[in-house]
Scaffold this motif. Structure first.
Motif, PDB file in Angstrom:
ATOM      1  N   LYS A  66      58.712  -7.795  48.034  1.00  4.58           N
ATOM      2  CA  LYS A  66      58.806  -6.765  46.990  1.00  4.58           C
ATOM      3  C   LYS A  66      60.258  -6.490  46.602  1.00  4.58           C
ATOM      4  N   ALA A  67      61.101  -6.216  47.618  1.00  6.77           N
ATOM      5  CA  ALA A  67      62.501  -5.870  47.347  1.00  6.77           C
ATOM      6  C   ALA A  67      63.234  -7.018  46.667  1.00  6.77           C
ATOM      7  N   LEU A  68      62.906  -8.248  47.065  1.00  9.01           N
ATOM      8  CA  LEU A  68      63.548  -9.412  46.457  1.00  9.01           C
ATOM      9  C   LEU A  68      63.271  -9.465  44.959  1.00  9.01           C
ATOM     10  N   ARG A  69      62.021  -9.173  44.577  1.00  6.10           N
ATOM     11  CA  ARG A  69      61.688  -9.214  43.146  1.00  6.10           C
ATOM     12  C   ARG A  69      62.380  -8.099  42.386  1.00  6.10           C
ATOM     13  N   VAL A  70      62.522  -6.939  43.005  1.00  2.00           N
ATOM     14  CA  VAL A  70      63.213  -5.825  42.349  1.00  2.00           C
ATOM     15  C   VAL A  70      64.669  -6.187  42.093  1.00  2.00           C
ATOM     16  N   VAL A  71      65.328  -6.735  43.108  1.00  2.00           N
ATOM     17  CA  VAL A  71      66.747  -7.095  42.985  1.00  2.00           C
ATOM     18  C   VAL A  71      66.944  -8.173  41.918  1.00  2.00           C
ATOM     19  N   THR A  72      66.118  -9.214  41.962  1.00  2.00           N
ATOM     20  CA  THR A  72      66.273 -10.298  40.989  1.00  2.00           C
ATOM     21  C   THR A  72      65.984  -9.824  39.572  1.00  2.00           C
ATOM     22  N   LEU A  73      65.035  -8.905  39.431  1.00  2.00           N
ATOM     23  CA  LEU A  73      64.713  -8.389  38.102  1.00  2.00           C
ATOM     24  C   LEU A  73      65.881  -7.580  37.540  1.00  2.00           C
ATOM     25  N   ILE A  74      66.528  -6.798  38.388  1.00  2.00           N
ATOM     26  CA  ILE A  74      67.683  -6.011  37.940  1.00  2.00           C
ATOM     27  C   ILE A  74      68.815  -6.936  37.490  1.00  2.00           C
ATOM     28  N   ILE A  75      69.093  -7.966  38.298  1.00  8.61           N
ATOM     29  CA  ILE A  75      70.141  -8.921  37.940  1.00  8.61           C
ATOM     30  C   ILE A  75      69.802  -9.606  36.617  1.00  8.61           C
ATOM     31  N   SER A  76      68.547 -10.016  36.478  1.00  6.51           N
ATOM     32  CA  SER A  76      68.113 -10.702  35.258  1.00  6.51           C
ATOM     33  C   SER A  76      68.265  -9.818  34.037  1.00  6.51           C
ATOM     34  N   ILE A  77      67.901  -8.554  34.163  1.00  4.74           N
ATOM     35  CA  ILE A  77      67.988  -7.627  33.033  1.00  4.74           C
ATOM     36  C   ILE A  77      69.433  -7.448  32.589  1.00  4.74           C
ATOM     37  N   ILE A  78      70.351  -7.376  33.557  1.00  6.59           N
ATOM     38  CA  ILE A  78      71.776  -7.237  33.222  1.00  6.59           C
ATOM     39  C   ILE A  78      72.251  -8.451  32.428  1.00  6.59           C
ATOM     40  N   VAL A  79      71.886  -9.650  32.890  1.00  8.32           N
ATOM     41  CA  VAL A  79      72.283 -10.879  32.187  1.00  8.32           C
ATOM     42  C   VAL A  79      71.626 -10.938  30.811  1.00  8.32           C
ATOM     43  N   ILE A  80      70.355 -10.560  30.737  1.00 12.65           N
ATOM     44  CA  ILE A  80      69.621 -10.588  29.468  1.00 12.65           C
ATOM     45  C   ILE A  80      70.249  -9.643  28.452  1.00 12.65           C
ATOM     46  N   LEU A  81      70.672  -8.462  28.896  1.00  8.08           N
ATOM     47  CA  LEU A  81      71.331  -7.518  27.993  1.00  8.08           C
ATOM     48  C   LEU A  81      72.627  -8.102  27.452  1.00  8.08           C
ATOM     49  N   ALA A  82      73.360  -8.816  28.316  1.00  6.07           N
ATOM     50  CA  ALA A  82      74.607  -9.446  27.872  1.00  6.07           C
ATOM     51  C   ALA A  82      74.320 -10.534  26.838  1.00  6.07           C
ATOM     52  N   ILE A  83      73.290 -11.340  27.078  1.00  2.00           N
ATOM     53  CA  ILE A  83      72.906 -12.399  26.134  1.00  2.00           C
ATOM     54  C   ILE A  83      72.485 -11.793  24.801  1.00  2.00           C
ATOM     55  N   THR A  84      71.713 -10.725  24.858  1.00  2.00           N
ATOM     56  CA  THR A  84      71.248 -10.056  23.638  1.00  2.00           C
ATOM     57  C   THR A  84      72.427  -9.549  22.803  1.00  2.00           C
ATOM     58  N   PHE A  85      73.441  -9.072  23.498  1.00  2.00           N
ATOM     59  CA  PHE A  85      74.612  -8.530  22.806  1.00  2.00           C
ATOM     60  C   PHE A  85      75.444  -9.639  22.160  1.00  2.00           C
ATOM     61  N   TYR A  86      75.550 -10.790  22.842  1.00  2.00           N
ATOM     62  CA  TYR A  86      76.450 -11.845  22.374  1.00  2.00           C
ATOM     63  C   TYR A  86      75.759 -12.938  21.558  1.00  2.00           C
ATOM     64  N   ASN A  87      74.432 -13.019  21.593  1.00  2.00           N
ATOM     65  CA  ASN A  87      73.729 -14.079  20.865  1.00  2.00           C
ATOM     66  C   ASN A  87      72.828 -13.459  19.802  1.00  2.00           C
ATOM     67  N   PRO A  88      73.254 -13.445  18.542  1.00  2.00           N
ATOM     68  CA  PRO A  88      72.463 -12.782  17.496  1.00  2.00           C
ATOM     69  C   PRO A  88      71.122 -13.454  17.227  1.00  2.00           C
ATOM     70  N   GLN A  89      71.023 -14.786  17.432  1.00  2.89           N
ATOM     71  CA  GLN A  89      69.753 -15.469  17.191  1.00  2.89           C
ATOM     72  C   GLN A  89      68.684 -15.013  18.178  1.00  2.89           C
ATOM     73  N   VAL A  90      69.051 -14.923  19.446  1.00  4.90           N
ATOM     74  CA  VAL A  90      68.106 -14.472  20.472  1.00  4.90           C
ATOM     75  C   VAL A  90      67.730 -13.021  20.216  1.00  4.90           C
TER      76      VAL A  90
END
Length: 431
Positions: A236-260
């Protein structure tokens, strides 16, 4: 007797080994499109039927799972025979039972050939990693591993299968990820190796599914993640941690990649919040096209309430003025499993199918009772992940592929066969 013994080792007839290798290759075959995986599934089903009758392996047929699945298959054939488009409809229904037999064959292979599940896990993991690498190649370099160049200037940012031009790589990853996690947990237990592999898989899959441009795949990923977080114990904890990391990266991609951002955020907002001619905002759970498909399918249902219009016949009727809503009404299928079954197989077909989500809900309820009362049999983490893979098949609130599509049924029925083995094994049903 299924096998003979020689020098203390089991000896299996060659065809059993042959179909086991087809089983290992199935995840890779699915990356090629519908034809090859359907061929593999059909061969596996035929060879298994031969074994089952030759060695009287009736336990695979003498159970509630088979009774339910074959009853549904028989109904589909009868439904097609009653359809106005019977010949066309039978093309999809008459051999649909091959997927049921395939799931039983998976159960059989795991029980009768040593190491099948571990080898399949390695094969699925290897294929999954190849798919991830290919997806990142497409995203960063604009071409896949074989050098096929994609023209993103044409407006599509969706990623394709490795050996096929279908833009459904995100769906492939989202649907198979829970099954892969289940098999890694089952085969490698709670070791550092398993934690590390799962950690990397979760993050790389989360990010790639997001940038794949498939919003349905993203919804499926979110659904399976929430399901695992609430019901798993050790991971359970592993999925929570990985999801948080993924969301941070996804937010960065969303900010820098207008097509996505345009595909996953702006287009989604524009499709669910529609302004009509009077400047009134209206919220849509799905896009306008999907809603038109659904409403057209419901109109067809009203005209064929008991048996439906016939398996896979939505495409035959959606342009009929009696049923169509607007110019967006027609497609090859209504893009929702429940709406499609209601329209094409009627109330009877939908009621039969509803046994599946009710059974999954029953299993989840038993698990929750065991968790909160600290008594009864809890479902292991690997079982939770397999059930999550099945849940993605039956979830009603997202657009889906054609329920009778060969490609998607290969993905639908893989976890069912593995679930049958786990369930039988836990009940001590050994022979």
């Amino acid at each position: 007797m299924l096998t003979d013994y020689q020098n203390g080792r089991r000896i299996y007839p060659y065809p059993a080994f042959f179909i086991s290798y087809l089983f290992y290759l199935l995840p890779l075959a699915i990356l090629t499109g519908p034809f090859i995986p359907d061929l593999f599934i059909s061969i596996i089903a035929i060879v298994f039927l031969f074994y089952a009758f030759k060695y009287k392996l009736f336990k695979y047929f003498n159970n509630y799972y088979f009774y339910f699945l074959i009853s549904f298959n028989i109904y589909l054939i009868l439904n097609s025979l009653a359809s106005e488009f019977s010949y066309f409809s039978l093309e999809s229904s008459i051999f649909y039972f091959r997927f049921t037999i395939f799931s039983l064959a998976v159960w059989f292979l795991i029980e009768h050939i040593d190491g099948v599940l571990k080898k399949f896990t390695i094969a699925l993991l290897s294929t999954f990693v190849i798919a991830l690498i290919d997806g990142y190649f497409q995203y960063f370099l604009g071409h896949n591993l074989f050098g096929h160049v994609y023209d993103w200037s044409r407006g599509s940012v969706r990623l394709r299968l490795l050996l096929n031009d279908k833009m459904i790589l995100g769906g492939y990853l989202a649907r198979l990820l829970p099954l892969l996690i289940a098999l890694i947990i089952y085969n490698f237990k709670t070791t550092r190796k398993s934690y590390f592999i799962i950690f990397i898989l979760f993050i790389l899959s989360d990010i790639l599914i997001y940038v794949s441009g498939e919003r349905t795949a993203l919804g499926l990923l979110f659904l399976s993640s929430i399901f695992m977080i609430f019901l798993m114990s050790k991971f359970k904890a592993l999925r929570v941690v990985t999801l948080i990391i993924s969301i941070i990266v996804i937010l960065a991609i969303t900010f820098y990649n207008p097509q996505v951002k345009e595909r996953n955020v702006d287009l989604t907002i524009n499709q669910i919040a529609v302004t009509d001619g009077n400047s009134n905002n209206r919220f849509n759970l799905f896009s306008l096209a999907h809603e038109s498909h659904f409403k057209t399918a419901v109109n067809i249902f009203y005209d064929h309430p008991i048996l439906g219009s016939g398996v896979n016949t939505f495409r035959k009727l959606c342009n009929d003025e009696k049923y169509k809503i607007d110019e967006l009404s027609c497609s090859t299928h209504p893009h929702n499993t429940y709406v499609q079954l209601l329209s094409e197989t009627g109330v009877i077909g939908l009621l039969i199918f509803l046994i599946v989500p009710l059974y999954v809900l029953y299993q989840i309820t038993l698990h929750l009772i065991a968790l909160f009362s600290n008594s009864g049999r809890r479902i292991e983490d690997y079982q939770i992940c397999v059930i999550a893979a099945i849940l993605l098949t039956i979830w009603p609130l997202l657009p889906t592929q054609n329920f009778f599509n060969n490609w998607i049924n290969g993905i639908y029925y893989m976890p069912i066969g593995i679930f049958l083995y786990f369930d039988s094994n836990l009940k001590g049903d050994n022979h």
